[in-house]
Design a protein around this motif. Structure first.
Motif, PDB file in Angstrom:
ATOM      1  N   ILE A  49       0.879  -1.165   0.000  1.00  0.00           N
ATOM      2  CA  ILE A  49       0.000   0.000   0.000  1.00  0.00           C
ATOM      3  C   ILE A  49       0.916   1.215   0.000  1.00  0.00           C
ATOM      4  N   ASN A  50       0.776   2.052  -1.009  1.00  0.00           N
ATOM      5  CA  ASN A  50       1.671   3.199  -1.174  1.00  0.00           C
ATOM      6  C   ASN A  50       1.837   3.995   0.116  1.00  0.00           C
ATOM      7  N   ASN A  51       3.085   4.300   0.440  1.00  0.00           N
ATOM      8  CA  ASN A  51       3.451   5.136   1.588  1.00  0.00           C
ATOM      9  C   ASN A  51       3.049   4.555   2.948  1.00  0.00           C
ATOM     10  N   HIS A  52       2.830   3.255   3.013  1.00  0.00           N
ATOM     11  CA  HIS A  52       2.475   2.617   4.277  1.00  0.00           C
ATOM     12  C   HIS A  52       3.341   1.380   4.512  1.00  0.00           C
ATOM     13  N   ASN A  53       3.645   1.138   5.766  1.00  0.00           N
ATOM     14  CA  ASN A  53       4.235  -0.132   6.172  1.00  0.00           C
ATOM     15  C   ASN A  53       3.119  -1.053   6.620  1.00  0.00           C
ATOM     16  N   LEU A  54       3.387  -2.333   6.600  1.00  0.00           N
ATOM     17  CA  LEU A  54       2.456  -3.357   7.073  1.00  0.00           C
ATOM     18  C   LEU A  54       3.187  -4.186   8.119  1.00  0.00           C
ATOM     19  N   THR A  55       2.471  -4.625   9.137  1.00  0.00           N
ATOM     20  CA  THR A  55       3.049  -5.509  10.138  1.00  0.00           C
ATOM     21  C   THR A  55       2.444  -6.894   9.962  1.00  0.00           C
ATOM     22  N   ILE A  56       3.269  -7.865   9.572  1.00  0.00           N
ATOM     23  CA  ILE A  56       2.797  -9.248   9.429  1.00  0.00           C
ATOM     24  C   ILE A  56       2.602  -9.819  10.826  1.00  0.00           C
ATOM     25  N   PRO A  66       5.629 -10.217  15.249  1.00  0.00           N
ATOM     26  CA  PRO A  66       5.335  -9.100  14.342  1.00  0.00           C
ATOM     27  C   PRO A  66       6.571  -8.711  13.537  1.00  0.00           C
ATOM     28  N   LEU A  67       6.366  -8.522  12.234  1.00  0.00           N
ATOM     29  CA  LEU A  67       7.444  -8.156  11.330  1.00  0.00           C
ATOM     30  C   LEU A  67       6.987  -6.990  10.468  1.00  0.00           C
ATOM     31  N   LEU A  68       7.675  -5.852  10.561  1.00  0.00           N
ATOM     32  CA  LEU A  68       7.336  -4.653   9.812  1.00  0.00           C
ATOM     33  C   LEU A  68       7.937  -4.731   8.410  1.00  0.00           C
ATOM     34  N   VAL A  69       7.101  -4.569   7.377  1.00  0.00           N
ATOM     35  CA  VAL A  69       7.554  -4.639   5.984  1.00  0.00           C
ATOM     36  C   VAL A  69       6.910  -3.511   5.187  1.00  0.00           C
ATOM     37  N   ASP A  70       7.511  -3.189   4.031  1.00  0.00           N
ATOM     38  CA  ASP A  70       6.859  -2.214   3.151  1.00  0.00           C
ATOM     39  C   ASP A  70       6.153  -2.895   1.976  1.00  0.00           C
ATOM     40  N   SER A  71       6.410  -4.192   1.795  1.00  0.00           N
ATOM     41  CA  SER A  71       5.693  -4.997   0.803  1.00  0.00           C
ATOM     42  C   SER A  71       5.783  -6.458   1.231  1.00  0.00           C
ATOM     43  N   TYR A  80      -1.981 -14.502   4.704  1.00  0.00           N
ATOM     44  CA  TYR A  80      -1.312 -13.645   5.677  1.00  0.00           C
ATOM     45  C   TYR A  80      -2.330 -12.723   6.330  1.00  0.00           C
ATOM     46  N   SER A  81      -2.081 -12.376   7.582  1.00  0.00           N
ATOM     47  CA  SER A  81      -2.775 -11.276   8.250  1.00  0.00           C
ATOM     48  C   SER A  81      -1.737 -10.199   8.483  1.00  0.00           C
ATOM     49  N   VAL A  82      -2.088  -8.971   8.101  1.00  0.00           N
ATOM     50  CA  VAL A  82      -1.204  -7.837   8.311  1.00  0.00           C
ATOM     51  C   VAL A  82      -1.992  -6.730   8.997  1.00  0.00           C
ATOM     52  N   VAL A  83      -1.275  -5.873   9.715  1.00  0.00           N
ATOM     53  CA  VAL A  83      -1.894  -4.707  10.340  1.00  0.00           C
ATOM     54  C   VAL A  83      -1.420  -3.471   9.595  1.00  0.00           C
ATOM     55  N   LEU A  84      -2.374  -2.663   9.204  1.00  0.00           N
ATOM     56  CA  LEU A  84      -2.118  -1.374   8.562  1.00  0.00           C
ATOM     57  C   LEU A  84      -2.446  -0.282   9.559  1.00  0.00           C
ATOM     58  N   VAL A  85      -1.531   0.643   9.780  1.00  0.00           N
ATOM     59  CA  VAL A  85      -1.798   1.814  10.610  1.00  0.00           C
ATOM     60  C   VAL A  85      -2.072   2.969   9.664  1.00  0.00           C
ATOM     61  N   ALA A  86      -3.261   3.556   9.786  1.00  0.00           N
ATOM     62  CA  ALA A  86      -3.637   4.684   8.919  1.00  0.00           C
ATOM     63  C   ALA A  86      -2.996   5.956   9.463  1.00  0.00           C
ATOM     64  N   ASN A  87      -1.726   6.159   9.131  1.00  0.00           N
ATOM     65  CA  ASN A  87      -0.966   7.274   9.712  1.00  0.00           C
ATOM     66  C   ASN A  87      -0.490   8.268   8.668  1.00  0.00           C
ATOM     67  N   GLN A  88      -1.103   8.267   7.499  1.00  0.00           N
ATOM     68  CA  GLN A  88      -0.750   9.214   6.439  1.00  0.00           C
ATOM     69  C   GLN A  88      -1.837  10.278   6.327  1.00  0.00           C
ATOM     70  N   PRO A  89      -1.527  11.428   5.745  1.00  0.00           N
ATOM     71  CA  PRO A  89      -2.548  12.477   5.585  1.00  0.00           C
ATOM     72  C   PRO A  89      -3.776  11.954   4.866  1.00  0.00           C
ATOM     73  N   VAL A  90      -4.928  12.459   5.237  1.00  0.00           N
ATOM     74  CA  VAL A  90      -6.194  12.043   4.647  1.00  0.00           C
ATOM     75  C   VAL A  90      -6.196  12.375   3.146  1.00  0.00           C
ATOM     76  N   ALA A  91      -6.764  11.470   2.350  1.00  0.00           N
ATOM     77  CA  ALA A  91      -6.939  11.624   0.903  1.00  0.00           C
ATOM     78  C   ALA A  91      -5.610  11.586   0.146  1.00  0.00           C
ATOM     79  N   ASN A  92      -4.607  10.859   0.665  1.00  0.00           N
ATOM     80  CA  ASN A  92      -3.326  10.820  -0.057  1.00  0.00           C
ATOM     81  C   ASN A  92      -3.394   9.800  -1.172  1.00  0.00           C
TER      82      ASN A  92
END
Length: 92
Positions: A49-56, A66-71, A80-92
């Motif tokens: 997901i563009n500009n986001h990390n995922l935690t497996i 937990p393993l932090l990855v960018d893809s 797989y189950s991953v956690v996405l943190v919505a920490n980017q500016p809205v509407a990016n």
């Protein structure tokens, strides 16, 4: 077909119709668990997901450290189950 995927039942493929794509709305600051399932004949694909990390947090039904990855490279039949943190500016 190569280079195609489906998210919540919606997707496109090369040479196909310009069909609707899935939109997943998230709220800034919240965490979301995503379940990724490779139900394909293609040997593998990469998910990001563009500009986001995922935690497996889970692979093929087994909890993981937990393993932090960018893809994430997913092979046919893997889950797989991953956690996405919505920490980017809205509407990016």
């Amino acid at each position: 077909l190569t280079n195609s995927s489906v998210i919540n039942g919606l997707g496109r493929y090369q040479g196909g119709p310009n069909s609707e794509l899935a939109v997943v709305n998230v709220e800034y600051g919240k965490r979301y668990r995503l379940r990724l399932i490779a139900m394909s004949c293609d040997p593998s694909f990469s998910f990001s997901i563009n500009n986001h990390n995922l935690t497996i947090i889970e692979a093929n039904g087994e909890l993981t450290q937990p393993l932090l990855v960018d893809s994430l490279q997913i092979l046919a039949g893997q889950r797989y189950s991953v956690v996405l943190v919505a920490n980017q500016p809205v509407a990016n």
